[in-house]
Design a protein around this motif. Structure first.
Motif, PDB file in Angstrom:
ATOM      1  N   GLY A  47       0.794  -1.210   0.000  1.00  0.00           N
ATOM      2  CA  GLY A  47       0.000   0.000   0.000  1.00  0.00           C
ATOM      3  C   GLY A  47       0.833   1.270   0.000  1.00  0.00           C
ATOM      4  O   GLY A  47       0.306   2.370   0.061  1.00  0.00           O
ATOM      5  N   VAL A  48       2.151   1.124  -0.084  1.00  0.00           N
ATOM      6  CA  VAL A  48       3.040   2.274  -0.155  1.00  0.00           C
ATOM      7  C   VAL A  48       2.861   2.899  -1.539  1.00  0.00           C
ATOM      8  O   VAL A  48       2.876   2.186  -2.540  1.00  0.00           O
ATOM      9  CB  VAL A  48       4.512   1.844   0.067  1.00  0.00           C
ATOM     10  CG1 VAL A  48       5.464   2.993  -0.157  1.00  0.00           C
ATOM     11  CG2 VAL A  48       4.690   1.252   1.457  1.00  0.00           C
ATOM     12  N   PRO A  49       2.678   4.233  -1.632  1.00  0.00           N
ATOM     13  CA  PRO A  49       2.403   4.837  -2.935  1.00  0.00           C
ATOM     14  C   PRO A  49       3.572   4.797  -3.915  1.00  0.00           C
ATOM     15  O   PRO A  49       3.375   4.825  -5.114  1.00  0.00           O
ATOM     16  CB  PRO A  49       2.032   6.275  -2.605  1.00  0.00           C
ATOM     17  CG  PRO A  49       2.504   6.510  -1.229  1.00  0.00           C
ATOM     18  CD  PRO A  49       2.599   5.192  -0.555  1.00  0.00           C
ATOM     19  N   GLY A  50       4.779   4.682  -3.426  1.00  0.00           N
ATOM     20  CA  GLY A  50       5.932   4.613  -4.316  1.00  0.00           C
ATOM     21  C   GLY A  50       7.177   4.189  -3.572  1.00  0.00           C
ATOM     22  O   GLY A  50       7.314   4.446  -2.371  1.00  0.00           O
ATOM     23  N   TYR A  68       4.180   6.043  -7.492  1.00  0.00           N
ATOM     24  CA  TYR A  68       3.964   7.434  -7.856  1.00  0.00           C
ATOM     25  C   TYR A  68       4.957   8.376  -7.191  1.00  0.00           C
ATOM     26  O   TYR A  68       5.271   8.235  -6.014  1.00  0.00           O
ATOM     27  CB  TYR A  68       2.547   7.866  -7.467  1.00  0.00           C
ATOM     28  CG  TYR A  68       1.488   7.155  -8.261  1.00  0.00           C
ATOM     29  CD1 TYR A  68       1.080   7.661  -9.485  1.00  0.00           C
ATOM     30  CD2 TYR A  68       0.919   5.986  -7.806  1.00  0.00           C
ATOM     31  CE1 TYR A  68       0.112   7.011 -10.235  1.00  0.00           C
ATOM     32  CE2 TYR A  68      -0.054   5.332  -8.540  1.00  0.00           C
ATOM     33  CZ  TYR A  68      -0.449   5.859  -9.757  1.00  0.00           C
ATOM     34  OH  TYR A  68      -1.394   5.214 -10.499  1.00  0.00           O
ATOM     35  N   GLU A  69       5.408   9.352  -7.966  1.00  0.00           N
ATOM     36  CA  GLU A  69       6.199  10.450  -7.420  1.00  0.00           C
ATOM     37  C   GLU A  69       5.264  11.379  -6.641  1.00  0.00           C
ATOM     38  O   GLU A  69       5.591  11.861  -5.576  1.00  0.00           O
ATOM     39  CB  GLU A  69       6.871  11.221  -8.554  1.00  0.00           C
ATOM     40  CG  GLU A  69       7.615  12.447  -8.103  1.00  0.00           C
ATOM     41  CD  GLU A  69       8.177  13.223  -9.267  1.00  0.00           C
ATOM     42  OE1 GLU A  69       8.293  14.441  -9.123  1.00  0.00           O
ATOM     43  OE2 GLU A  69       8.500  12.627 -10.313  1.00  0.00           O
ATOM     44  N   ASN A  70       4.082  11.605  -7.223  1.00  0.00           N
ATOM     45  CA  ASN A  70       3.076  12.451  -6.600  1.00  0.00           C
ATOM     46  C   ASN A  70       1.735  11.760  -6.748  1.00  0.00           C
ATOM     47  O   ASN A  70       1.133  11.775  -7.831  1.00  0.00           O
ATOM     48  CB  ASN A  70       3.045  13.840  -7.236  1.00  0.00           C
ATOM     49  CG  ASN A  70       2.147  14.806  -6.508  1.00  0.00           C
ATOM     50  OD1 ASN A  70       1.054  14.455  -6.089  1.00  0.00           O
ATOM     51  ND2 ASN A  70       2.609  16.028  -6.354  1.00  0.00           N
ATOM     52  N   LEU A  71       1.267  11.164  -5.671  1.00  0.00           N
ATOM     53  CA  LEU A  71       0.036  10.369  -5.714  1.00  0.00           C
ATOM     54  C   LEU A  71      -1.192  11.245  -5.994  1.00  0.00           C
ATOM     55  O   LEU A  71      -2.063  10.868  -6.772  1.00  0.00           O
ATOM     56  CB  LEU A  71      -0.144   9.616  -4.394  1.00  0.00           C
ATOM     57  CG  LEU A  71      -1.322   8.672  -4.295  1.00  0.00           C
ATOM     58  CD1 LEU A  71      -1.238   7.595  -5.370  1.00  0.00           C
ATOM     59  CD2 LEU A  71      -1.377   8.041  -2.920  1.00  0.00           C
ATOM     60  N   GLU A  72      -1.239  12.429  -5.375  1.00  0.00           N
ATOM     61  CA  GLU A  72      -2.396  13.310  -5.556  1.00  0.00           C
ATOM     62  C   GLU A  72      -2.565  13.765  -7.012  1.00  0.00           C
ATOM     63  O   GLU A  72      -3.669  13.876  -7.514  1.00  0.00           O
ATOM     64  CB  GLU A  72      -2.284  14.522  -4.640  1.00  0.00           C
ATOM     65  CG  GLU A  72      -2.413  14.159  -3.179  1.00  0.00           C
ATOM     66  CD  GLU A  72      -2.141  15.344  -2.263  1.00  0.00           C
ATOM     67  OE1 GLU A  72      -1.802  16.436  -2.756  1.00  0.00           O
ATOM     68  OE2 GLU A  72      -2.275  15.147  -1.038  1.00  0.00           O
ATOM     69  N   LYS A  73      -1.443  14.017  -7.679  1.00  0.00           N
ATOM     70  CA  LYS A  73      -1.482  14.468  -9.071  1.00  0.00           C
ATOM     71  C   LYS A  73      -1.408  13.295 -10.048  1.00  0.00           C
ATOM     72  O   LYS A  73      -1.507  13.478 -11.253  1.00  0.00           O
ATOM     73  CB  LYS A  73      -0.355  15.452  -9.352  1.00  0.00           C
ATOM     74  CG  LYS A  73      -0.497  16.748  -8.594  1.00  0.00           C
ATOM     75  CD  LYS A  73       0.622  17.696  -8.918  1.00  0.00           C
ATOM     76  CE  LYS A  73       0.476  19.000  -8.141  1.00  0.00           C
ATOM     77  NZ  LYS A  73       1.554  19.930  -8.411  1.00  0.00           N
TER      78      LYS A  73
END
Length: 76
Positions: A47-50, A68-73
């Motif tokens: 579950g780690v985003p990147g 992801y470098e930027n999960l929100e974007k």
């Protein structure tokens, strides 16, 4: 718990990499693909985003990343 799963999977990657027989310092496509697959699985399961890892082998550096470098974007 999530971090423990991620660390376990990264350790598996390192163990597998060290067991690949190689004739030279170059990493084969199949080795690279196997490591990338395990890293992708580590991201998904934990579950780690990147995450990323670097493997040093004498004068060679191999870099792998997943997520992801930027999960929100949504920037990979």
């Amino acid at each position: 718990m999530v971090m423990k799963k991620a660390i376990t999977l990264v350790l598996i990657i390192l163990i597998l990499f060290s067991s690949f027989p190689t004739q030279s310092n170059a990493m084969s496509d199949s080795q690279s693909a196997a490591i990338q697959t395990l890293l992708n699985d580590a991201c998904r399961i934990s579950g780690v985003p990147g995450m990323s890892i670097s493997i040093l082998d004498e004068d060679d550096v191999f870099f792998f990343s997943s997520g992801y470098e930027n999960l929100e974007k949504g920037i990979p």
